[in-house]
Design a protein around this motif. Structure first.
Motif, short mmCIF file in Angstrom:
data_model
loop_
_atom_site.label_atom_id
_atom_site.label_comp_id
_atom_site.label_asym_id
_atom_site.label_seq_id
_atom_site.Cartn_x
_atom_site.Cartn_y
_atom_site.Cartn_z
N ALA A 76 0.86 -1.19 0.00
CA ALA A 76 0.00 0.00 0.00
C ALA A 76 0.89 1.24 0.00
CB ALA A 76 -0.92 -0.01 1.21
N ASN A 77 1.10 1.80 -1.19
CA ASN A 77 1.97 2.95 -1.34
C ASN A 77 1.54 3.72 -2.57
OD1 ASN A 77 4.54 4.15 -2.71
ND2 ASN A 77 5.12 3.90 -0.56
N PRO A 78 1.41 5.05 -2.49
CA PRO A 78 0.95 5.82 -3.65
C PRO A 78 1.89 5.72 -4.85
CG PRO A 78 1.50 7.29 -1.81
CD PRO A 78 1.60 5.89 -1.32
N PHE A 79 3.20 5.59 -4.61
CA PHE A 79 4.13 5.44 -5.73
C PHE A 79 3.95 4.09 -6.41
CE2 PHE A 79 6.32 8.58 -3.02
CZ PHE A 79 6.33 9.63 -3.92
N ALA A 80 3.66 3.06 -5.62
CA ALA A 80 3.38 1.74 -6.18
C ALA A 80 2.13 1.79 -7.03
CB ALA A 80 3.24 0.71 -5.07
N ALA A 81 1.10 2.45 -6.53
CA ALA A 81 -0.15 2.56 -7.27
C ALA A 81 0.05 3.30 -8.59
CB ALA A 81 -1.21 3.27 -6.42
N SER A 82 0.81 4.36 -8.56
CA SER A 82 1.09 5.13 -9.77
C SER A 82 1.85 4.29 -10.79
CB SER A 82 1.88 6.39 -9.41
OG SER A 82 2.20 7.12 -10.56
N ALA A 83 2.82 3.53 -10.33
CA ALA A 83 3.59 2.67 -11.23
C ALA A 83 2.71 1.58 -11.84
CB ALA A 83 4.75 2.03 -10.47
N LEU A 84 1.77 1.07 -11.07
CA LEU A 84 0.86 0.05 -11.59
C LEU A 84 -0.07 0.63 -12.65
CD1 LEU A 84 0.13 -1.90 -8.31
CD2 LEU A 84 1.34 -2.76 -10.34
N VAL A 85 -0.47 1.87 -12.49
CA VAL A 85 -1.28 2.53 -13.54
C VAL A 85 -0.48 2.57 -14.83
CG1 VAL A 85 -2.29 4.72 -14.26
CG2 VAL A 85 -2.72 3.86 -11.96
N ASN A 86 0.80 2.92 -14.75
CA ASN A 86 1.65 2.94 -15.93
C ASN A 86 1.82 1.54 -16.53
OD1 ASN A 86 2.03 5.71 -15.75
ND2 ASN A 86 3.87 5.49 -14.52
N ALA A 87 1.82 0.52 -15.68
CA ALA A 87 1.98 -0.86 -16.16
C ALA A 87 0.75 -1.37 -16.90
CB ALA A 87 2.32 -1.78 -14.98
N LEU A 88 -0.33 -0.61 -16.88
CA LEU A 88 -1.51 -1.00 -17.67
C LEU A 88 -1.19 -1.02 -19.16
CD1 LEU A 88 -4.26 1.01 -15.78
CD2 LEU A 88 -4.00 -1.48 -15.84
N ASP A 89 -0.11 -0.36 -19.56
CA ASP A 89 0.31 -0.33 -20.96
C ASP A 89 1.41 -1.34 -21.27
OD1 ASP A 89 -1.47 1.73 -21.63
OD2 ASP A 89 -0.05 3.26 -20.97
N ASP A 90 1.72 -2.23 -20.34
CA ASP A 90 2.78 -3.20 -20.57
C ASP A 90 2.46 -4.07 -21.78
OD1 ASP A 90 5.25 -4.43 -18.84
OD2 ASP A 90 4.22 -6.02 -19.97
N ARG A 91 3.50 -4.51 -22.49
CA ARG A 91 3.29 -5.33 -23.68
C ARG A 91 2.85 -6.76 -23.35
NH1 ARG A 91 8.40 -3.76 -23.05
NH2 ARG A 91 10.02 -5.31 -22.76
N ASP A 92 2.99 -7.16 -22.08
CA ASP A 92 2.59 -8.50 -21.66
C ASP A 92 1.21 -8.45 -21.00
OD1 ASP A 92 3.67 -11.39 -21.08
OD2 ASP A 92 2.75 -10.70 -19.21
N GLY A 93 0.32 -9.28 -21.47
CA GLY A 93 -1.04 -9.30 -20.95
C GLY A 93 -1.15 -9.67 -19.49
N ASP A 94 -0.28 -10.56 -19.01
CA ASP A 94 -0.33 -10.96 -17.60
C ASP A 94 0.08 -9.80 -16.68
OD1 ASP A 94 -1.17 -13.52 -18.25
OD2 ASP A 94 0.86 -14.33 -18.27
N VAL A 95 1.04 -9.01 -17.12
CA VAL A 95 1.45 -7.84 -16.34
C VAL A 95 0.32 -6.82 -16.33
CG1 VAL A 95 3.11 -5.93 -16.17
CG2 VAL A 95 3.91 -8.22 -16.80
#
Length: 108
Positions: A76-95
Motif C-alpha cells: 500500500a503505497n501511492p508510488f506503487a499505485a502510480s507505477a501500476l497505472v503505468n503498467a496497464l500499458d505493458d506489452r505483456d497481458g499478464d502484467v
C-alpha cells in the motif's frame, strides 16, 4: 527482552534495506520458488522496496515485470499505485492484468 531503542530500530531497518538488492535479483531467477520467496520477502519489507520494484517494471523479461507488479500490488503505497497505472500499458497481458487489479488488494 530489552526494549528496542532508536538505534536498535535503525539497525533493524538497515538490515532489511541491505537485503533488498539480493531479493530484487532473485525476482529474475529461473526458479519460480526462488522468485516467489523473494517477492513475498519484498512485500513484507514494504515501502522501502518500491523504488527497486518500479525500476523492474521496465525489465526486458516479462516474468520479472510480472513479479515486480505482483509485489507492488501487495504494498500500500501511492508510488506503487502510480507505477501500476503505468503498467496497464505493458506489452505483456499478464502484467497488464495484475496492474488492473488482478493481483489482489494491497496489505494495509
Amino acid at each position: 527482552m530489552p526494549p528496542i531503542t532508536k538505534r536498535g530500530a535503525a539497525s533493524h531497518e538497515d538490515k532489511r534495506t541491505a537485503r533488498i538488492p539480493s531479493l530484487v535479483a532473485d525476482l529474475a531467477s529461473a526458479d519460480p520458488v526462488v522468485r516467489t520467496k523473494a517477492r513475498e520477502a519484498l512485500v513484507a519489507i514494504g515501502k522501502l522496496t518500491v523504488p527497486s520494484l518500479i525500476r523492474l517494471l521496465s525489465h526486458r523479461k516479462p516474468h520479472v515485470r510480472w513479479e515486480a507488479a505482483k509485489a507492488l500490488c501487495g504494498i500500500a503505497n501511492p508510488f506503487a499505485a502510480s507505477a501500476l497505472v503505468n503498467a496497464l500499458d505493458d506489452r505483456d497481458g499478464d502484467v497488464r492484468w495484475l496492474a488492473a487489479g488482478g493481483g489482489g488488494r494491497p496489505r494495509p
